[in-house]
Design a protein around this motif. Structure first.
Motif, short mmCIF file in Angstrom:
data_model
loop_
_atom_site.label_atom_id
_atom_site.label_comp_id
_atom_site.label_asym_id
_atom_site.label_seq_id
_atom_site.Cartn_x
_atom_site.Cartn_y
_atom_site.Cartn_z
N ALA A 103 81.51 -3.54 74.47
CA ALA A 103 81.03 -4.62 73.61
C ALA A 103 81.63 -5.93 74.11
O ALA A 103 82.71 -5.94 74.71
CB ALA A 103 81.44 -4.40 72.16
N ARG A 104 80.92 -7.02 73.84
CA ARG A 104 81.51 -8.33 74.14
C ARG A 104 82.75 -8.51 73.27
O ARG A 104 82.67 -8.32 72.07
CB ARG A 104 80.49 -9.44 73.89
N GLY A 105 83.87 -8.86 73.90
CA GLY A 105 85.10 -9.08 73.17
C GLY A 105 85.99 -7.85 73.06
O GLY A 105 87.09 -7.92 72.53
N SER A 106 85.52 -6.70 73.58
CA SER A 106 86.28 -5.47 73.39
C SER A 106 87.68 -5.59 73.99
O SER A 106 88.66 -5.18 73.38
CB SER A 106 85.53 -4.28 74.00
N THR A 107 87.76 -6.17 75.21
CA THR A 107 89.08 -6.42 75.81
C THR A 107 89.57 -7.83 75.46
O THR A 107 90.75 -8.02 75.17
CB THR A 107 89.01 -6.26 77.34
N ASP A 108 88.63 -8.77 75.51
CA ASP A 108 88.99 -10.19 75.43
C ASP A 108 88.41 -10.81 74.17
O ASP A 108 87.33 -11.31 74.18
CB ASP A 108 88.47 -10.89 76.69
N ASN A 109 89.09 -10.75 73.06
CA ASN A 109 90.47 -10.34 72.84
C ASN A 109 90.56 -9.46 71.60
O ASN A 109 91.62 -9.10 71.13
CB ASN A 109 91.32 -11.63 72.72
N LYS A 110 89.34 -9.08 71.07
CA LYS A 110 89.35 -8.37 69.79
C LYS A 110 90.08 -7.04 69.86
O LYS A 110 90.82 -6.68 68.94
CB LYS A 110 87.90 -8.18 69.31
N GLY A 111 89.89 -6.29 70.94
CA GLY A 111 90.54 -4.98 71.07
C GLY A 111 92.06 -5.12 71.11
O GLY A 111 92.78 -4.37 70.45
#
Lengths: 447, 447
Positions: A103-111
């Motif tokens: 998903a967009r944001g999965s690593t950067d930075n929501k995850g």
């Protein structure tokens, strides 16, 4: 695994919190409010606070003045997902494949920030007193330059007072390899235009009698380096702190050798400053880089024009203790002194950011290293990164403490690209890491 | 003045004979037919002859095998007139102001070739036997590269056999200053692309570890010249014929000094090969000129990209006895040997044209000089031009004789630009000049 933890992240990822697209303004606000409720539900005080742009979310555990305070920074905004056609599954409909969350944001930075939130939540839920006070600061403008962050820090300086800062908004040296990033390069930008004739000239009718501005730009760029790849601007290295012996050992121990850098860049041969390997050149040594050059005819075939002007865009990457403004001053003086005859030079200074260094052998650095080793089972890599994260400098300059950067992203996380993903393992270890960090930092006495 | 002579030119100028615009194909044919009739009406045989493109017009006086034959070349096609809004009067409605004829093609080349046609016509009308046989060759494709001219010359070689060639399709050193251009520079074109990384890299994340292709292009361009403005390619000057003492005297005597070149170009300071003045550098010395460079970010502000490739477009202007192909070979070898590590170089050779030299002190050269002096009242300037006129080389290579180039254009004639104009004085003196050339060339015995 606990479904609820994964579900929390999936819910967070469903918000199209694209800070650069104004039609998503309401999505950012909804996301911030959801985040506030989530933090509150874990036993923290939480509020959505205005910044002048997209709001920030502040969370805090019950404050014990006898304990040290840790500030954890993150951001809930994401990069635009375009080009959409390259996504295997829609960017805001999180999908789990190959033990990764796409998903967009999965690593950067929501995850990464959700791992910290849930980690602190679990520490609270354990019923034991927290080893440190925790403040979360989660902004919504990181992907558009964090313009309101520094004023926000200034304004709420007392409120955000802390002893140590942790940020997980970066990567690991290799998949599953615990990593503490302890330095970032700074940056100075400069553009110059070389003007000669009053108008584009016919290169037959006038060529030979005037200095060609494109040749002048080329000569100026060529003057920036010597044959060994060292920057040839006088004074450029004067303030550079040499890499310490332990840093060179740490660089040599990284699971990223020259061969991997060669593969990642796709060059047929690496090149850089003599006396250093690639990873040292990237993280520990300053550069003078051309980001763009142009002048004269750009189309197909030949046009016999002697262009009236040409330009170059440069950025310098800086290491401690180089000062961006001083580097621009030295660069300008160098360019002016090398300007060929018949050329008018116009120099425009651009943005700049200081280099960053947070000693990983400080008590806090060692504490985060211990936490990383406990969770991942071996000693962390100590890494300098070549890029710049201006907010880190803002935290240090305004709040005081140096930020420690234990990144949780995988090298193949595709942050900013289609099919961004976050390994479930990193998420779960991140939750553990956050708790381990609280414990290890809690062993350090309040000064 | 005789109105009919001026009217002939005005009628000629009314044809929108724009060779590059296909909607004007019929205008070119009409113009050619009008020209044929005009030449015929003056007592010559004339025909419109197919070339494979726009037709050529051939005119010839009665052939006397005991006399030498002069071929006069010109063209009836013109440049497009755009941008139309910059014309004070419509480009194909000739207008007379300030004793000049304003119209597209007035100088280039209808005015100049019409002067020759009418000059020969007056010589015929005088009733005296012509001193030489005359052949007119007036093509319709000069402004689009004369692609069909060389095959046409090959095909009609016998028919166009001649002893001397005169072309007035160029300019005078100063207004009213008789000028014989005796040399033109040749040209070699070359483009090179420097490729490094497989994709654009983040200049923070990878800068320092790979050679920047824009830096590589800059270093290669910088390697082309030494500090004194001399081309630094080994062997580049080996075949260069030094300017002869009389040429340097002629250059010094030209009414074009460094100050005029400085004003024309608008540079704050002239620059070129040490040991020569500007006019010598332009006409008598070879160059290596950058016509275009590009690579990386071209927009506003900063983008921290390390570009995957960059390019440069070069042309070399050549003087006798440099061979274009040999120069390209030397340049390629130089670039390859200077290519920085980690860079793949792709070199594309472009068009080329030989340099040209027609000795103005030959019997024919001296005859044309005498004719110029008779008509203009003082000794002509002897000039080398910096540009290239490939057809002149084609005439020499296919038909044999060197072309003599007594130009009639004024420096401010605006050829190829809006408000192109031709002084009436140049037109009338051109008519006289053509007759004087016949007479002076007629004094040279047939070999």
């Amino acid at each position: 695994m606990s479904d609820s933890r994964l579900n929390d992240l999936l819910d967070f990822l469903r918000f199209p919190s694209i800070s650069t697209q104004s039609e998503h303004t309401v999505d950012l606000r909804n996301c911030a409010e959801w985040l506030r409720q989530k933090i509150e539900s874990l036993g923290m005080a939480a509020e959505v606070r205005e910044t002048g742009g997209h709001p920030a979310v502040i969370g805090r555990t019950a404050h014990d003045p006898a304990k040290r305070t840790l500030l954890i920074y993150g951001h809930y905004d994401v990069q635009p997902p375009e080009p959409l056609e390259l996504w295997e599954t829609p960017p805001f409909e999180p999908s789990i494949r190959n033990e990764r969350i796409y998903a967009r944001g999965s690593t950067d930075n929501k995850g990464q920030i959700m791992a910290h939130i849930l980690g602190v939540g679990e520490a609270i839920a354990s019923g034991k007193p927290l080893p440190v006070n925790v403040i979360f600061l989660i902004e919504g403008e990181e992907e558009i330059g964090s313009d309101h962050l520094a004023p926000f820090l200034e304004r709420y300086k007392e409120d955000l007072a802390c002893d140590v800062i942790v940020i997980s908004d970066n990567g690991m040296a290799a998949h599953g390899y615990p990593t503490l990033t302890y330095a970032l390069r700074g940056i100075s930008a400069l553009e110059f235009k070389a003007s000669g004739p009053a108008l584009d000239l016919h290169s037959g009718v006038f060529g030979g009698a005037v200095m060609n501005p494109a040749t002048a730009v080329a000569r100026l760029i060529a003057s920036l380096h010597d044959e060994d790849g060292r920057v040839a601007i006088p004074g450029f290295y004067d303030a550079v702190a040499d890499l310490l012996p332990w840093e060179r050992d740490a660089a040599a121990a990284l699971p990223i050798g020259d061969e991997i850098i060669r593969e990642l860049t796709g060059v047929n041969e690496l090149f850089g400053e003599k006396g250093y390997n690639s990873i040292e050149r990237i993280g520990g040594r300053p550069t003078a880089e051309v980001n763009g050059i142009g002048g004269g005819y750009q189309g197909e075939g030949t046009k016999t024009v002697l262009p009236r002007e040409a330009f170059a865009k440069l950025t310098f990457r800086l290491v401690p203790n180089q000062q961006p403004e001083e580097i621009l001053r030295l660069a300008e003086a160098h360019l002016v002194s090398h300007c060929p005859p018949g050329i008018k030079l116009e120099i425009t200074k651009g943005h700049s950011g200081e280099p960053y260094f947070a000693d990983p052998t400080s008590p806090d650095g060692l504490a985060v290293q211990r936490a990383l080793e406990r969770v991942f089972g071996h000693k962390p890599a100590l890494m300098r990164e070549g890029g710049s994260i201006p907010i880190v400098v803002a935290f240090r300059n305004i709040l005081g403490p140096a930020a420690l950067l234990p990144g949780l992203g995988s090298p193949d996380c595709q942050a900013h690209s289609p099919n961004e993903n976050f390994p479930i393992e990193n998420f779960l270890k991140g939750i553990k890491l956050s708790q381990a960090i609280l414990e290890e930092l809690g062993t350090i006495p309040l000064r």
